[in-house]
Design an enzyme around this catalytic site. Sequence first.
Site, PDB file in Angstrom:
ATOM      1  N   TYR A 153       0.844  -1.205   0.000  1.00 43.82           N
ATOM      2  CA  TYR A 153       0.000   0.000   0.000  1.00 43.82           C
ATOM      3  C   TYR A 153       0.879   1.254   0.000  1.00 43.82           C
ATOM      4  CZ  TYR A 153      -3.911   3.089   1.127  1.00 43.82           C
ATOM      5  OH  TYR A 153      -4.855   4.092   1.100  1.00 43.82           O
ATOM      6  N   LYS A 157       0.990   3.728  -3.267  1.00 45.05           N
ATOM      7  CA  LYS A 157       0.565   5.128  -3.129  1.00 45.05           C
ATOM      8  C   LYS A 157       1.720   6.073  -3.469  1.00 45.05           C
ATOM      9  CE  LYS A 157      -3.776   4.675  -2.162  1.00 45.05           C
ATOM     10  NZ  LYS A 157      -4.720   4.914  -3.270  1.00 45.05           N
TER      11      LYS A 157
HETATM   12  N1  LIG Z   1     -10.354   6.145   3.846  1.00 40.61           N
HETATM   13  C1  LIG Z   1      -9.132   6.558   4.144  1.00 40.61           C
HETATM   14  O1  LIG Z   1      -8.789   6.779   5.304  1.00 40.61           O
HETATM   15  C2  LIG Z   1      -8.136   6.784   3.038  1.00 40.61           C
HETATM   16  C3  LIG Z   1      -6.953   7.439   3.357  1.00 40.61           C
HETATM   17  C4  LIG Z   1      -6.023   7.656   2.367  1.00 40.61           C
HETATM   18  C5  LIG Z   1      -6.275   7.227   1.082  1.00 40.61           C
HETATM   19  N2  LIG Z   1      -7.428   6.570   0.792  1.00 40.61           N
HETATM   20  C6  LIG Z   1      -7.635   6.144  -0.598  1.00 40.61           C
HETATM   21  O2  LIG Z   1      -8.819   6.756  -1.072  1.00 40.61           O
HETATM   22  C7  LIG Z   1      -9.401   5.920  -2.067  1.00 40.61           C
HETATM   23  C8  LIG Z   1     -10.857   5.669  -1.705  1.00 40.61           C
HETATM   24  O3  LIG Z   1     -10.900   5.061  -0.435  1.00 40.61           O
HETATM   25  P1  LIG Z   1     -12.258   4.772   0.328  1.00 40.61           P
HETATM   26  O4  LIG Z   1     -12.034   5.050   1.750  1.00 40.61           O
HETATM   27  O5  LIG Z   1     -13.382   5.422  -0.383  1.00 40.61           O
HETATM   28  O6  LIG Z   1     -12.296   3.185   0.180  1.00 40.61           O
HETATM   29  P2  LIG Z   1     -13.381   2.255  -0.427  1.00 40.61           P
HETATM   30  O7  LIG Z   1     -12.969   0.863  -0.105  1.00 40.61           O
HETATM   31  O8  LIG Z   1     -14.727   2.716   0.004  1.00 40.61           O
HETATM   32  O9  LIG Z   1     -13.237   2.536  -1.981  1.00 40.61           O
HETATM   33  C9  LIG Z   1     -12.389   1.838  -2.804  1.00 40.61           C
HETATM   34  C10 LIG Z   1     -13.243   1.316  -3.949  1.00 40.61           C
HETATM   35  O10 LIG Z   1     -12.397   0.698  -4.922  1.00 40.61           O
HETATM   36  C11 LIG Z   1     -13.139  -0.370  -5.463  1.00 40.61           C
HETATM   37  N3  LIG Z   1     -12.273  -1.344  -6.115  1.00 40.61           N
HETATM   38  C12 LIG Z   1     -11.396  -2.171  -5.509  1.00 40.61           C
HETATM   39  N4  LIG Z   1     -10.840  -2.985  -6.414  1.00 40.61           N
HETATM   40  C13 LIG Z   1     -11.376  -2.675  -7.624  1.00 40.61           C
HETATM   41  C14 LIG Z   1     -11.179  -3.156  -8.950  1.00 40.61           C
HETATM   42  N5  LIG Z   1     -10.328  -4.157  -9.229  1.00 40.61           N
HETATM   43  N6  LIG Z   1     -11.873  -2.577  -9.950  1.00 40.61           N
HETATM   44  C15 LIG Z   1     -12.754  -1.569  -9.689  1.00 40.61           C
HETATM   45  N7  LIG Z   1     -12.967  -1.063  -8.467  1.00 40.61           N
HETATM   46  C16 LIG Z   1     -12.280  -1.613  -7.445  1.00 40.61           C
HETATM   47  C17 LIG Z   1     -13.835  -0.987  -4.248  1.00 40.61           C
HETATM   48  O11 LIG Z   1     -14.912  -1.831  -4.621  1.00 40.61           O
HETATM   49  C18 LIG Z   1     -14.255   0.245  -3.474  1.00 40.61           C
HETATM   50  O12 LIG Z   1     -15.582   0.643  -3.780  1.00 40.61           O
HETATM   51  C19 LIG Z   1      -8.566   4.646  -2.115  1.00 40.61           C
HETATM   52  O13 LIG Z   1      -7.647   4.748  -3.179  1.00 40.61           O
HETATM   53  C20 LIG Z   1      -7.849   4.654  -0.787  1.00 40.61           C
HETATM   54  O14 LIG Z   1      -6.641   3.944  -0.847  1.00 40.61           O
HETATM   55  C21 LIG Z   1      -8.373   6.352   1.744  1.00 40.61           C
END
Ligand SMILES: NC(=O)c1ccc[n+]([C@@H]2O[C@H](COP(=O)([O-])OP(=O)(O)OC[C@H]3O[C@@H](n4cnc5c(N)ncnc54)[C@H](O)[C@@H]3O)[C@@H](O)[C@H]2O)c1
Length: 248
Positions: A153, A157
């Site tokens: 991860y 990133k």
């Molecule tokens: N929530 C946090 O604290 C946080 C912090 C930093 C970064 N992020 C990043 O923000 C982004 C969104 O995170 P989130 O919290 O909304 O998470 P989330 O899990 O709700 O969203 C990620 C989405 O990606 C989709 N996904 C996964 N594999 C896939 C594939 N092969 N094809 C198509 N879609 C796919 C999942 O089904 C999910 O809906 C991510 O990239 C995450 O790494 C989140």
Amino acid sequence: MIIDFTGKRALVTGAAHGIGRGIAEALAADGAQVIATDILAEKLTDLDASQGGRITAIAADLTVKSDITALVAAHGPFDILVHSAGGVRGQVGRPLEDISEADWHAIVGINMTASFLLAQAVAPGMKKAGSGRMVFISSGAGLGVSLTGIQAYAAAKAGEIGLTRQLAHELGPFGITVNSVAPGFVRSNPASEAQWQSYGEEGQKALLSRIAMRRLGQVSDIANAVLFLVSDKAPWINGQTLPVDGGK
Ligand SMILES: NC(=O)c1ccc[n+]([C@@H]2O[C@H](COP(=O)([O-])OP(=O)(O)OC[C@H]3O[C@@H](n4cnc5c(N)ncnc54)[C@H](O)[C@@H]3O)[C@@H](O)[C@H]2O)c1
């Protein structure tokens, strides 16, 4: 500042829930026609009807190049790409020796490789138009040590951030900007929720005390930053990664 996306077509990934969904809804609320995609077809169904019919939900596996090219061929060209799909794919932090190649590729695939494949697919249409906006949702994990403890991860990133810089230079001459938003902690998915719960009361207090604003992020905090970067108010911001984390 008034931001209006009327007449713009946007592709938003990871739109089934969490941050991607919030971005899709916010773009559509401000006038964009949004193609919202995710691998979770069943969680996309209610998006179609929202925001006055300006969101069309299409299921796709973004680790499969042919899914991406088919999506863009059928629904492009796009003025805006926001890649929010990603996350930790159900994994938790484990010692290096315990990580399989499949574990590694699962996370790198949807976070970093999909950024490359999506950019590759939408860039020709943007070049033809002489303008375009791309934003990759990276993470504080790509700028420092990941709270998840997951090697892939942190690497993926950081890779998205490197790709942002590089593509900005390659695509800038065509009127296309490429930026990244690096969220801090948002309780927007089962993994971040489980991580939050695992800290217990004391750990949660300690985490909040390290954030200048003394609160966790909300989906709207991230979506608002993205909306600015993909708008016509940000034509000279390029190759940047904007931490949206309440201040550290
Ligand atoms: N929530 C946090 O604290 C946080 C912090 C930093 C970064 N992020 C990043 O923000 C982004 C969104 O995170 P989130 O919290 O909304 O998470 P989330 O899990 O709700 O969203 C990620 C989405 O990606 C989709 N996904 C996964 N594999 C896939 C594939 N092969 N094809 C198509 N879609 C796919 C999942 O089904 C999910 O809906 C991510 O990239 C995450 O790494 C989140």
